[in-house]
Design a protein around this motif. Structure first.
Motif, PDB file in Angstrom:
ATOM      1  N   ASP A  89      36.534  44.595  37.618  1.00  0.00           N
ATOM      2  CA  ASP A  89      36.445  43.306  36.941  1.00  0.00           C
ATOM      3  C   ASP A  89      35.017  42.784  36.809  1.00  0.00           C
ATOM      4  OD1 ASP A  89      39.283  43.096  36.676  1.00  0.00           O
ATOM      5  OD2 ASP A  89      39.384  42.527  38.784  1.00  0.00           O
ATOM      6  N   GLU A  92      34.266  41.558  33.360  1.00  0.00           N
ATOM      7  CA  GLU A  92      34.973  40.317  33.054  1.00  0.00           C
ATOM      8  C   GLU A  92      34.314  39.131  33.762  1.00  0.00           C
ATOM      9  OE1 GLU A  92      38.017  37.682  31.573  1.00  0.00           O
ATOM     10  OE2 GLU A  92      36.939  39.457  30.889  1.00  0.00           O
ATOM     11  N   ARG A 137      42.693  36.598  38.239  1.00  0.00           N
ATOM     12  CA  ARG A 137      43.167  37.356  37.078  1.00  0.00           C
ATOM     13  C   ARG A 137      44.455  36.736  36.549  1.00  0.00           C
ATOM     14  NH1 ARG A 137      42.212  42.634  36.078  1.00  0.00           N
ATOM     15  NH2 ARG A 137      44.454  43.026  35.930  1.00  0.00           N
ATOM     16  N   ARG A 141      47.278  42.633  40.224  1.00  0.00           N
ATOM     17  CA  ARG A 141      47.481  44.073  40.356  1.00  0.00           C
ATOM     18  C   ARG A 141      48.572  44.329  41.396  1.00  0.00           C
ATOM     19  NH1 ARG A 141      41.797  43.673  39.613  1.00  0.00           N
ATOM     20  NH2 ARG A 141      41.048  45.105  38.005  1.00  0.00           N
ATOM     21  N   GLN A 168      39.393  38.824  41.156  1.00  0.00           N
ATOM     22  CA  GLN A 168      38.518  39.598  40.271  1.00  0.00           C
ATOM     23  C   GLN A 168      37.693  40.547  41.149  1.00  0.00           C
ATOM     24  OE1 GLN A 168      38.616  39.154  36.970  1.00  0.00           O
ATOM     25  NE2 GLN A 168      39.255  37.045  36.599  1.00  0.00           N
TER      26      GLN A 168
END
Length: 200
Positions: A89, A92, A137, A141, A168
């Motif tokens: 990440d 991002e 996020r 996950r 992240q």
């Protein structure tokens, strides 16, 4: 400040914000009222575990008279955490902050972070003190590896073991931050200061 009984031998103190929790935790750690055997900070609460023989009203009165600490950071313990900054990440986080990936890494490593409280999983510490703030996020996950270093809101953290997670991910460390056969098992305990060190 609001006090609530908790289980058979606990007193939960509700406070306005994390800064108030950290200031009261630091003061009570230095001079715990008689009958307090443990302190467990969280984002807006401080749990006082009491000796079963303690007088909860006397403890409450003592806490009300306690002046919050002005220096909430320990000067003793600085844990250096080696990190490879190759997290999935990182691009991002760069986009969300408007910083380059290099600048994100530099900010993460230049701050001295402090474990504010633990939670989520044994050994997981919520670290404050940096100036990187990003949302979790949008989709968690199902599997985050042990040692993953992440950001969420104002916090940074290290996953102590493989688990689901929505932070992240910006890097990873080989440092074993939780081990049951170690005393204490957690490296990231409230008050411990942390410096992230970039390694290749």
């Amino acid at each position: 400040m609001r006090f609530l009984p908790c289980a058979d031998s606990g007193l939960l103190v509700e406070l306005d914000d994390l800064a108030a929790v950290l200031a009261l935790h630091a003061a009570l750690s230095e001079a715990p009222p008689e009958g307090v055997v443990d302190l467990v900070p969280a984002a807006r609460t401080l749990l006082l575990q009491l000796d079963p023989r303690a007088d909860a009203r006397a403890v409450e009165a003592a806490v009300r008279e306690t002046r919050p600490a002005t220096n909430v950071h320990s000067d003793d313990e600085l844990l250096r955490v080696p990190v490879v900054y190759d997290g999935a990440d990182l691009p991002e986080v760069s986009r969300l902050t408007g910083l380059t990936e290099r600048e994100v890494i530099d900010r993460h490593t230049s701050a001295v972070w402090t474990v504010a409280f633990g939670g989520f999983a044994p050994g997981f510490g919520y670290l404050t003190g940096g100036d990187l703030e990003v949302p979790r996020r949008s989709e968690s996950r199902t599997k985050v590896p042990a040692g993953a270093v992440g950001l969420a809101g104002e916090f940074s953290g290290i996953y102590p073991r493989e688990s689901p997670g929505g932070w992240q991910l910006i890097g990873r460390t080989d440092l074993e931050i939780w081990r049951v056969d170690r005393d204490p098992p957690a490296l990231l305990r409230p008050g411990v200061r942390v410096r992230f060190v970039e390694v290749s």
